[in-house]
Design a protein around this motif. Sequence first.
Motif, PDB file in Angstrom:
ATOM      1  N   ILE A 112      74.066  40.278  39.678  1.00 43.65           N
ATOM      2  CA  ILE A 112      75.143  39.517  39.240  1.00 43.65           C
ATOM      3  C   ILE A 112      76.405  40.604  39.105  1.00 43.65           C
ATOM      4  CG2 ILE A 112      73.962  37.712  37.890  1.00 43.65           C
ATOM      5  CD1 ILE A 112      74.685  39.059  35.156  1.00 43.65           C
ATOM      6  N   HIS A 113      77.582  39.924  39.271  1.00 40.48           N
ATOM      7  CA  HIS A 113      78.613  40.973  39.047  1.00 40.48           C
ATOM      8  C   HIS A 113      78.609  42.080  38.048  1.00 40.48           C
ATOM      9  CE1 HIS A 113      82.815  42.174  39.770  1.00 40.48           C
ATOM     10  NE2 HIS A 113      83.109  42.086  38.447  1.00 40.48           N
TER      11      HIS A 113
ATOM     12  N   ASP B 233      80.646  45.650  36.111  1.00 41.23           N
ATOM     13  CA  ASP B 233      81.951  46.333  35.630  1.00 41.23           C
ATOM     14  C   ASP B 233      81.640  47.778  35.687  1.00 41.23           C
ATOM     15  OD1 ASP B 233      84.215  46.592  33.053  1.00 41.23           O
ATOM     16  OD2 ASP B 233      84.807  46.466  35.319  1.00 41.23           O
TER      17      ASP B 233
ATOM     18  N   ASN C   5      79.705  39.434  45.830  1.00 43.36           N
ATOM     19  CA  ASN C   5      80.645  39.962  44.843  1.00 43.36           C
ATOM     20  C   ASN C   5      79.826  40.651  43.480  1.00 43.36           C
ATOM     21  OD1 ASN C   5      83.294  40.527  43.790  1.00 43.36           O
ATOM     22  ND2 ASN C   5      83.881  38.414  43.758  1.00 43.36           N
TER      23      ASN C   5
ATOM     24  N   TRP D 119      83.280  44.660  31.113  1.00 41.80           N
ATOM     25  CA  TRP D 119      83.748  43.032  31.230  1.00 41.80           C
ATOM     26  C   TRP D 119      82.321  42.496  31.449  1.00 41.80           C
ATOM     27  CZ3 TRP D 119      88.044  40.837  29.785  1.00 41.80           C
ATOM     28  CH2 TRP D 119      89.250  41.493  29.781  1.00 41.80           C
TER      29      TRP D 119
ATOM     30  N   ALA E 288      79.942  39.578  33.368  1.00 38.59           N
ATOM     31  CA  ALA E 288      79.711  38.914  34.609  1.00 38.59           C
ATOM     32  C   ALA E 288      80.203  37.265  34.375  1.00 38.59           C
ATOM     33  CB  ALA E 288      78.785  38.899  35.054  1.00 38.59           C
TER      34      ALA E 288
ATOM     35  N   GLY F 259      86.942  32.381  41.632  1.00 33.53           N
ATOM     36  CA  GLY F 259      85.996  33.515  41.822  1.00 33.53           C
ATOM     37  C   GLY F 259      86.429  34.885  41.659  1.00 33.53           C
TER      38      GLY F 259
ATOM     39  N   TYR G 216      87.207  38.324  39.442  1.00 33.69           N
ATOM     40  CA  TYR G 216      86.805  39.041  38.344  1.00 33.69           C
ATOM     41  C   TYR G 216      88.002  39.803  37.779  1.00 33.69           C
ATOM     42  CZ  TYR G 216      82.029  37.380  39.440  1.00 33.69           C
ATOM     43  OH  TYR G 216      81.021  36.480  39.631  1.00 33.69           O
ATOM     44  N   PRO G 217      87.930  40.205  36.543  1.00 34.73           N
ATOM     45  CA  PRO G 217      88.941  41.364  35.899  1.00 34.73           C
ATOM     46  C   PRO G 217      88.856  42.393  36.868  1.00 34.73           C
ATOM     47  CG  PRO G 217      87.262  40.792  34.195  1.00 34.73           C
ATOM     48  CD  PRO G 217      87.184  39.889  35.471  1.00 34.73           C
ATOM     49  N   GLU G 218      89.761  43.510  36.734  1.00 29.98           N
ATOM     50  CA  GLU G 218      89.748  44.646  37.165  1.00 29.98           C
ATOM     51  C   GLU G 218      88.811  45.620  36.068  1.00 29.98           C
ATOM     52  OE1 GLU G 218      91.252  44.349  40.736  1.00 29.98           O
ATOM     53  OE2 GLU G 218      90.576  46.232  39.983  1.00 29.98           O
TER      54      GLU G 218
END
Lengths: 433, 272
Positions: free
Chosen positions: A340-341, A343, A386, B172, B174, B181, B183-185
Amino acid sequence: MRTCLAGKILPILLALTLLPFAGLAVEENVVIPLPTVAAALPLPTADTASDYSVNRMAGYFASQDYPYQRPALTETEQARAAQLLKDYQNGKRPAQSVLSLTENVQVGVYGLRPEDYEGERAYVLLPCRELTDDELLAIIDAYAQLGLTLDPAGFSYRNCMRGGGIETTRVLTEEESDRLTLLHDLYNRQGMRPEKPYTPLPEDDGLGNILLDEESFSGLPDFRFVPYRRQTDEELMRCVSAQYVHEDTPASPTELSAYENQTRRELMRVLGAPLALERQAEGIFAASDFSIQFDNHSVYRISLTSYTFEGRFQEYVALLNVQTGMLDMVWADREDEALIHDDLRGDLYDPKWVELTREAIEDMRSDNVAIVSIEPTGGECGLANNAGLGIMMRAIMADGGYYEIVIAYQDEKPHMAIYQCNAPKPVDSIINH
Amino acid sequence: MKIPQKLIPILLLCCLLCGSASAQSVCEYIVRPFAYDVQAMLEVTFGADAGKAVRDTTRDDVFFQLPGREDAAACSMQDHSFFQQSTGWLYKVCPADHRHEQGNWDNFEPVGVAKCALTREGAIGKATLVAEWLQLGEVSLQSVRAYGKLSSATGDYRVIFRQQLNGCPVYWAATNVNSDGNYPETNLATFSFCDSGLFDADINWSRFESSALAEEAMTAEDAIAKFVAFGVAADEAELCYLMQPSEGGAVATPAYRYHNAYLHAVTGMRLQ
C-alpha cells in the motif's frame, strides 16, 4: 401557293421547333437541385444497442469541449458552408478533390457502405483548425460525387473525426481484441494470411486505414475505419496483415520461434526469470523506436508474463538484437498487491542499498559474472499502483551488462529492473552529439 | 569519591534495568497546516530587499516578488486544500553562468561530493540556519545529495530535512488520500546551495497541537514482539508519529513502525 403554304407552316414549324428551346431557355437560370439519395432503402435494421454499435462512442465525446476536436463543423464553418452550397449550385468548384484520399490527408471524405456503418454513407476527416472556403467547397463536391448533399449541421461521431480526437471510427470490443491477438499469432507463427488483401479505403469491405498529415491531427499518424458491426475473423486477419504492409522482410515463423527461444534463455540468465512465462505479444521493430540510446537496427520485442512465480519479477518486456542475439534492453517489474502507499524516504548514499542491490543481482544471475560497480543513480521511482517510492541503483557487470534496479523503501526488495547488455550513454552526449 | 564495592553490582543492575525499560511519554496531536512566518520567508528570499517585495493578490497562494523583476527571486506559501500541511517554496537569483540541473540523473554525484568549494557539512550547516530562521521546528537530516557531475553543470548540494515531533519522525498514513487518488507530500524541507548560497527551497510542513494526556509508550522490544504476533517479520521498530485522517482534519498518533507497518505505541493496536 407553295409560298403561301410555306409561309403559313413555317412559323408553326419554327414555333414547334423553338418551343423546347424556349423551355430550356426558361430553365437556364433555374436552380438545379443537387442529387440526393432517397432516404428510405431496404436496409437491415441496425442494432444500435449492440457492443459493436458506434453509439457506444457517445460517452467518449460527451465532454469534448475543444471545437477543433469535436466531430462537427464550427458555427462559422456551418454558416460559410450554407453559402458555399449555393455557390456550388451556381457552378463554383474547389481547386482539388478531397474524396478518397489515402495519404498525407488534411481533409478527407470517404464513401461508406450503409450496411457496414449503421446507415451512414460518408465519413469525413477534418483537421484541428478552421477550414478554408475551398476546403468546405471540396467537402460539398465530394459529397456530390457520392450522390449526397452535405448537411453542414449533420456531422457527429457517427460520421466524422476531427483534429485527432480519436484514432478510429469505433474501438474494438473485448472479444474482437481477443480474436485479434489469436489471429496475430496465427499470422506470425503459422504463416496464415487473409483471403483478400487489406485495402485502405472502406468503400469495398468497411475496413480501411488512412495516413494523416500529423500536424493537422494533433500528432495522430493514421485513422482506422472499423465497421459498426461485428468483424469476421477474415476481416480481422486483414487488419493483422495491414500492420505488416510496410515491412520489407517480416520474420518467418521459424525465425520468431528462434528469437523467442533465445530471449527466454537470456532472461533466465540475467534476471533469473522463470521458464513458465506466457507470451503476450511479439514483433520485429527498429530499436530506435524504444530509446534514443539505439540506432535503427532490428530488434525482436516480446512481452511475457508470469502468473505463478511469486517473489520475482512477473512482467517482462525484452528487446533482442536479432543480429547479435543479445538483449538490447529488458524492462521487468513486479506488482505486489500487498503493498500500500507509504510515506518513506531514504538516504541515497546509505551503503545498505548497495548491499541489497548486490544480493538481488547475485540472486538473479546464473552465470557467475562479477559485479564491477554499484552506485545510486540519484533517482527515486514510483512503484506500481501508487504504492510509494523506491531508490534506483545502477550496477555494471564484468561482461559490460548494466542494471538499473528499483528497491522499494517499504520492503527493501527489488520491484523494477532494467537490464541492457551495454551501459547507456549519458543523455547529454546523445542530444549534443 | 570511591564507590563501595558492594554497591557496584546494584548500580550496574539499575543501569541495565533503566536501559532496557526506555519508557517514553507520548500523546496524540492534532495536525494542522504549518503557519509560515511570512517576514522570515521574505528575508530568506529577498535578503536586504525584503521590504520591497510585493504580494501578487491575483494568485491563490501567498506569493511575493520584487516589482518589475519577474525574472528574479520569488517565494510562495499555501495551505493544502485537503491535507493538513502547507507548502512553501522560494527561489533566488544565481549568477548568469550557473547551470543547476538537479533533475538530470546524469548530473548526480554518486560518491556524494559536489564540484564546488562548499562542502557537504557546510551545506548542512547553512540549511540548518535557514530552517531555524524559518522556525520550522524539529527536523532530522534525511539526506544530502550532491550534483554537478556533468561538465556543463554547476556543483551544488540539496539538503533534505524530515519533520520531527518530540524527536520522532512523522509519517502520513496510507489512508490519507483524496477523491482524485492523490496522497500528501512527505513532510520534507529541501534546501539547495551552491557557492553563491541558497538558490531554492521546497517545504511541505505541518504543525501539531497536543490533544490528549501523555501516556507511556511500550518498549521497542515489546513492539517488535507485537509486530511478529501480527505476522510482520520485524527485527526492529522505530518510534514515530503516524498522521491519520480524522473528522475535520488529521491526528498524529504515537506509533512504532517496521517498514510500512505501524502499531499504536501505547495500546499495540495495528494501525497500518
